[in-house]
Design a protein around this motif. Sequence first.
Motif, short mmCIF file in Angstrom:
data_model
loop_
_atom_site.label_atom_id
_atom_site.label_comp_id
_atom_site.label_asym_id
_atom_site.label_seq_id
_atom_site.Cartn_x
_atom_site.Cartn_y
_atom_site.Cartn_z
N ASN A 1 31.48 2.66 67.80
CA ASN A 1 31.94 2.05 66.50
C ASN A 1 31.52 0.62 66.64
N THR A 2 30.71 0.31 67.43
CA THR A 2 30.09 -1.15 67.47
C THR A 2 28.67 -1.12 68.12
N VAL B 1 24.15 -9.05 57.93
CA VAL B 1 24.05 -7.76 58.51
C VAL B 1 24.44 -6.66 57.79
N SER B 2 23.91 -5.71 57.45
CA SER B 2 24.39 -4.69 56.21
C SER B 2 23.95 -3.21 56.72
N LEU B 3 24.77 -2.41 56.47
CA LEU B 3 24.57 -0.94 56.46
C LEU B 3 23.88 -0.46 55.27
N MET B 4 22.78 0.28 55.55
CA MET B 4 21.88 0.56 54.30
C MET B 4 22.07 2.26 54.25
N LYS B 5 22.51 2.52 53.09
CA LYS B 5 22.21 3.96 52.72
C LYS B 5 21.43 4.01 51.42
N GLY B 6 20.18 4.53 51.59
CA GLY B 6 19.12 4.48 50.80
C GLY B 6 18.80 2.49 50.45
N ALA C 1 23.26 -1.67 50.12
CA ALA C 1 23.64 -2.46 51.40
C ALA C 1 25.15 -2.55 51.28
N THR C 2 25.87 -2.48 52.35
CA THR C 2 27.02 -2.78 52.68
C THR C 2 27.25 -3.68 53.64
N PRO C 3 27.89 -4.92 53.37
CA PRO C 3 27.79 -6.10 54.50
C PRO C 3 28.71 -5.64 55.62
N ILE D 1 23.82 -9.98 68.90
CA ILE D 1 24.76 -9.69 67.74
C ILE D 1 25.30 -8.40 68.10
N ILE D 2 26.92 -8.82 67.96
CA ILE D 2 27.89 -7.75 67.92
C ILE D 2 28.14 -7.26 66.74
N ILE D 3 27.88 -6.04 66.23
CA ILE D 3 28.30 -5.41 64.89
C ILE D 3 29.20 -4.76 64.83
N GLU D 4 30.24 -4.75 64.04
CA GLU D 4 31.19 -3.81 63.34
C GLU D 4 30.84 -2.72 62.75
#
Length: 848
Positions: A100-101, A114-119, A122-124, A134-137
């Motif tokens: 999960n990280t 930093v974003s999560l991409m779905k198509g 973008a979700t920050p 960079i430690i990303i949640e």
Amino acid sequence: MNHRFLSVVGMAVSLSFMAACNTGKTATDSKTLKVATSKQSVQVTDTVPAWAPKKHAFNPSRTLEHDLIHTKLRVSFDWEKQYLNGLAELTLKPYFYPQNTLALDAKGMDIHSVSLMKGYDATPLSYKYDGQKIIIELDKTYSRTEEYVIEVDYTAKPNELKASGSDAITQDKGLYFINPLGKDPNKPKQIWTQGETEASSAWFPTIDAPNERMTQDIYITVDPQFTTLSNGTFMYSRQNADGTKTDYWKQDLPHAPYLTMLAIGDFAVVKDKWRDKEINYYVEPAYKGTAKKVFGNTPEMMEFFSKKLGMVYPWSKYAQVVVRDFVSGAMENTSASTFMEDLQMNERELLDKNWDGIIAHELFHQWFGDYVTTESWANLPLNEAFANYSEYLWAEHKYGADEAAYLQLDELSQYLEEAQTKREPLIRYYYEDREDMFDSHSYAKGGRVLHMLRTMVGDEAWWASLNRYLTQNKFSAVEVAELRMAFEDVTGQDLMWFFDQWFMKPGHPELKVQHSYENGQLNLQVTQQQDTTYMPVYRLPLKVAVWTNGKKVEHPVVVDKAEQTFSFPVASQPDLVLLDPEQQLLGTVDQEKTKQELIFQINSARHAGLKLKAIEELGEKQISDADVINALEQALRDDYWRVRSAAINTLSSLEPGKAAGVEGEILRLAREDKRGAVRADAVLALANWGGSKYKSLYEQAMQDSSYMVAAAGLLGYAGTGASDTMAKLEMFDKEKSEDVVLALSTYYALQGGPAKYDWFMKKIGEVRGGTLYYVLQSFGAYLASNPEKNTPEAIALLADIAQNSPVYYVRGSAYQALMVMSDRPEVQQILQEVKENERDKRLLEMYN
């Protein structure tokens, strides 16, 4: 990756930091060989030798928590600030365990988002950044079957990183801007990258480990005047509304992140082809006409290696680019190798120099390093030993046994020099810094060990084993056990003993060899003298060669005890007895030979290494002996040019009165030999004896087509003391050849006077690498003999080089030149600032 080794005609300056139990049955032939062994013995020392292996923390391979599947990069550049503006889109999934990280390597960047991409949505995501990682949640816990895409908007600032380096890679900033503002008229504007070992993460976020693999897309936005190069296939170039262009390069086969590259500059692209693949050479426009003469053997190399390995070159294309101020000799980026600027040569330089070795080295890496990659830096010889040995394989194929033998002798010399202060296992997990792996163990020793393995198993098994190794491990990361198992699977032998003593143990065998002959029997006593506190008693399958009445007979033996005596029936007193006549052993052999035996070795041993060793030993012992001089005179006619040069250089130490018998032949070589290096050596030998006697020869040499010969002529003429010496030398002041520049700087350092200040200042701005190192040494001597030229301009120039040169030994040379003026307070302050800001431990050790 390839080391750069420096050698310069006529120079004799250096810096202190540049010096840079198994047993088994004995194989026997019952008709010729009888073996008697004494008790096993070992050496134990009371003190710790300087070369004893150091104990450091264990360095495992990177734990794979995530699998980096694909990287898409969109990059543009701020030349003035020397920044890269990037948008990185990474496709990943957990390697095995749910996650999960996500931790990404990202050195010295500004992270904007930093974003999560779905198509396109973008979700920050929340993240923490410490300047290194960079430690990303993540938005949830992902399983190993679930892919996700992360986008990182960032700015890379490579010049703000604290840089370090190694012998092979002098800096690790990852991304380099060359002459970014165009202020230096002697350099083009360029941008290039260098990812090994873990510096790719200085210009894009990634999992920067050799056991990770990814495919990639790179979109490079630059001014249309520039040509770009990256891994894989060039897809298209798009013109942008703001006047820039975007070039798209696609790497569709997976490789390690450290092999990702880009190069940007005003390059001429010289096109070539191998089978159906595009082979291109990227050089500065001034060298477009000679690029094929430098790199033109590449297609033949690709054919040779592909056929021998039974594995066709695997990548979509192969490009080779030459860049300015490169931080190494060369780098094997997948499908696009980068080379130092020394490979840009004019027609005259090509007469004396051949870069096939480094070209073969980086090409062989495309299989050994890129297609199959070391899983950790501890296993680096799986990359570098093979690349180093490819230089031998190519030389053997293209230029013959003599040139290959010389390369092996040179490799042994490099390793043994390092072994005086450092002996580590080839595969070593207990290093202090991963950059320490880039040494003469991983390169020179590793290549020699591979040659012993090839000699032992035979050529057919060697190539079949390499094919199995590559086939079974393609697009994956490996450790040394996989290489061993490939050879065991092919040969049916248990080779643990070989890999254990050569790859996992430090040091090398140190053999003492003595022989005696009596009543038709030759006895050969072999003692292993190495310190077995640290090193094993080796198992060494070797041969013994015995020459009798001019005929050679070879006997196989296995040396596997601390002391052994081998006995052979021999009809009469041998002319020469040699252990390891093939010169394949990685180790030392101390065997006292008589003058007659050494002369016989020169005349009768076909192996070039044996001839060169005999010449060296005779030169150390009894050069003035008439029989020795005669033997060396015969060597002046040897077919192999390095033997001729070695004989010349040994004879040159004779007193002038004793050289009369060979002067004529050496004069002939100075005028007629086909090799420029031989002509140059001959000119310098005659200069050592003749003074003004050969003045006309020196004038002739100065007009020679070979720069090496011209430089020798300059030095010879300078040694005559002729009144017009300065005028003669000044005719070459505008010459850019490194050989000529170094000859002039040697003379001008002490004899140039105030008038040569401008020449030194200009040349320091023009020359590069090893040449700059030596010119700075001469400039220091010049400033010492011309104190009125210790100007603020000279101080500022040296200070800039000492602080900012990307090459550590050049920085050190500039520092030493500044030391000449260390009585001045402003110079003392500069020297202190240089020490405070230096990060290279080799320089700090010297400075302190």
